[in-house]
Write an enzyme that holds these catalytic residues in place. Structure first.
Site, PDB file in Angstrom:
ATOM      1  N   ASP A  63       0.222  -1.388   7.740  1.00 16.99           N
ATOM      2  CA  ASP A  63       1.108  -0.180   8.715  1.00 16.99           C
ATOM      3  C   ASP A  63       0.015   0.503  10.181  1.00 16.99           C
ATOM      4  O   ASP A  63       0.980   0.299  11.179  1.00 16.99           O
ATOM      5  CB  ASP A  63       2.261   1.052   8.293  1.00 16.99           C
ATOM      6  CG  ASP A  63       2.996  -0.009   6.783  1.00 16.99           C
ATOM      7  OD1 ASP A  63       2.984  -0.792   7.067  1.00 16.99           O
ATOM      8  OD2 ASP A  63       2.753   0.858   6.643  1.00 16.99           O
ATOM      9  N   ASP A  96      -0.608  -1.253   2.090  1.00 14.18           N
ATOM     10  CA  ASP A  96       0.557  -1.531   2.875  1.00 14.18           C
ATOM     11  C   ASP A  96       0.095  -0.093   4.267  1.00 14.18           C
ATOM     12  O   ASP A  96       0.685  -0.114   4.841  1.00 14.18           O
ATOM     13  CB  ASP A  96       1.860  -0.856   1.917  1.00 14.18           C
ATOM     14  CG  ASP A  96       2.991  -0.182   2.335  1.00 14.18           C
ATOM     15  OD1 ASP A  96       3.438  -1.689   3.748  1.00 14.18           O
ATOM     16  OD2 ASP A  96       3.076   0.306   2.143  1.00 14.18           O
ATOM     17  N   THR A 150       4.622  -6.725   2.669  1.00  8.90           N
ATOM     18  CA  THR A 150       3.760  -6.495   4.044  1.00  8.90           C
ATOM     19  C   THR A 150       2.904  -7.366   4.333  1.00  8.90           C
ATOM     20  O   THR A 150       2.666  -6.947   6.135  1.00  8.90           O
ATOM     21  CB  THR A 150       2.705  -5.423   2.469  1.00  8.90           C
ATOM     22  OG1 THR A 150       3.344  -4.836   2.005  1.00  8.90           O
ATOM     23  CG2 THR A 150       1.517  -5.202   3.313  1.00  8.90           C
ATOM     24  N   ARG A 171       8.526  -1.584  -6.871  1.00  5.42           N
ATOM     25  CA  ARG A 171       8.941  -0.670  -8.135  1.00  5.42           C
ATOM     26  C   ARG A 171      10.534  -2.217  -8.935  1.00  5.42           C
ATOM     27  O   ARG A 171      10.307  -1.123 -10.381  1.00  5.42           O
ATOM     28  CB  ARG A 171       9.944   0.218  -7.587  1.00  5.42           C
ATOM     29  CG  ARG A 171       8.874   0.947  -6.615  1.00  5.42           C
ATOM     30  CD  ARG A 171       9.145   2.209  -6.659  1.00  5.42           C
ATOM     31  NE  ARG A 171      10.226   2.467  -5.259  1.00  5.42           N
ATOM     32  CZ  ARG A 171       9.777   2.664  -4.251  1.00  5.42           C
ATOM     33  NH1 ARG A 171       8.710   2.511  -3.246  1.00  5.42           N
ATOM     34  NH2 ARG A 171      10.925   2.207  -3.045  1.00  5.42           N
ATOM     35  N   ASP A 211       9.168  -3.916   5.333  1.00  9.10           N
ATOM     36  CA  ASP A 211       7.868  -2.975   5.149  1.00  9.10           C
ATOM     37  C   ASP A 211       8.598  -1.806   4.211  1.00  9.10           C
ATOM     38  O   ASP A 211       7.889  -1.481   3.183  1.00  9.10           O
ATOM     39  CB  ASP A 211       7.972  -2.101   6.492  1.00  9.10           C
ATOM     40  CG  ASP A 211       6.726  -0.364   5.905  1.00  9.10           C
ATOM     41  OD1 ASP A 211       5.848  -1.657   5.474  1.00  9.10           O
ATOM     42  OD2 ASP A 211       7.162   0.216   6.624  1.00  9.10           O
ATOM     43  N   ASP A 243       8.916  -4.426   0.787  1.00  5.18           N
ATOM     44  CA  ASP A 243       7.528  -4.272  -0.022  1.00  5.18           C
ATOM     45  C   ASP A 243       7.673  -3.142  -1.367  1.00  5.18           C
ATOM     46  O   ASP A 243       7.005  -3.505  -2.793  1.00  5.18           O
ATOM     47  CB  ASP A 243       6.316  -4.454   0.830  1.00  5.18           C
ATOM     48  CG  ASP A 243       6.581  -3.589   1.176  1.00  5.18           C
ATOM     49  OD1 ASP A 243       7.233  -2.536   1.145  1.00  5.18           O
ATOM     50  OD2 ASP A 243       5.046  -3.641   1.968  1.00  5.18           O
ATOM     51  N   GLY A 244       7.687  -2.114  -0.678  1.00  7.44           N
ATOM     52  CA  GLY A 244       8.138  -0.616  -2.145  1.00  7.44           C
ATOM     53  C   GLY A 244       8.573  -1.206  -3.315  1.00  7.44           C
ATOM     54  O   GLY A 244       8.613  -0.692  -4.540  1.00  7.44           O
TER      55      GLY A 244
END
Length: 209
Positions: A91, A87, A33, A74, A66, A69-70
């Site tokens: 952003d 995040d 991030t 997960r 970006d 990262d998520g």
């Protein structure tokens, strides 16, 4: 809006990619991030000097972090509320940094050009789009609606920078981001209206039935 159709597929693909490429490194999702913001800040030098193609490549590369990262969070079971908050916050900074680079360029090239107003309008629309969703969800409403969400905004910016059609991109960004903000406002208002109607007591005749 356009990415919603493929959201599940994209999440599965990026989660697998993140697990294979980054899972073994031990890197934290928040590091990715932060890298997104750092690389976006680095693009300002090229954007402000009019080297839009290189700047567009850097923004495109930064946006990859970006996405990852998520997915990494997960895939490695590191999802957290603070990670999501971080995040979203970074952003917003990244969005404004891109517009700052373009603002510096156009103010140097032609002070008080129409592009300056377009950049301002794009910044307002982008921030309001994010703010309305966050505020709506904080009040218990669904805030996910509208034409131009962040993935589409970044895709539009990258396309405009790589093709050199920066002014056209700014027109689209300024108009569509504010339309999106209005759409989200109306979406929340309709939910509120429906909620109010549902709470109204039935007329006596209806209650008798």
């Amino acid at each position: 809006m356009f990415t919603k159709r493929y959201d599940k597929r994209i999440r599965q693909w990026t989660a697998g990619l993140a697990a294979r490429l980054l899972g073994w490194t031990g890197v934290h999702p928040s590091t990715l991030t932060a890298l997104n913001l750092v690389l976006t800040i680095a693009s300002v030098w090229w954007l402000s000097s009019g080297q839009f193609f290189i700047g567009g490549l850097i923004v495109a590369f930064a946006s990859l972090f970006d996405v990852l990262d998520g997915a990494l969070a997960r895939a490695t079971n590191q999802v957290s509320r603070f990670g999501s908050f971080l995040d979203s916050t970074l952003d917003r900074y990244a969005d404004m940094v891109i517009l700052l680079g373009l603002l510096i360029y156009f103010e140097r090239l032609t002070p008080h050009a129409v592009e300056t107003l377009l950049i301002f309008a794009a910044a307002v629309g982008s921030l309001l789009t994010s703010y309305i969703r966050a505020r709506a969800e904080g009040c218990g409403f669904d805030g996910k609606a509208g034409l131009l969400e962040r993935p589409e905004r970044i895709a539009l910016i990258v396309l405009g920078l790589l093709t050199g059609w920066v002014t056209l991109m700014l027109w689209c960004l300024a108009i569509l981001s504010n339309i999106t903000a209005i759409q989200r406002f109306v979406h929340v208002w309709l939910q509120s209206r429906a909620e109010s109607i549902a709470k109204r007591p039935l007329p006596a005749v209806e209650r008798g039935k």
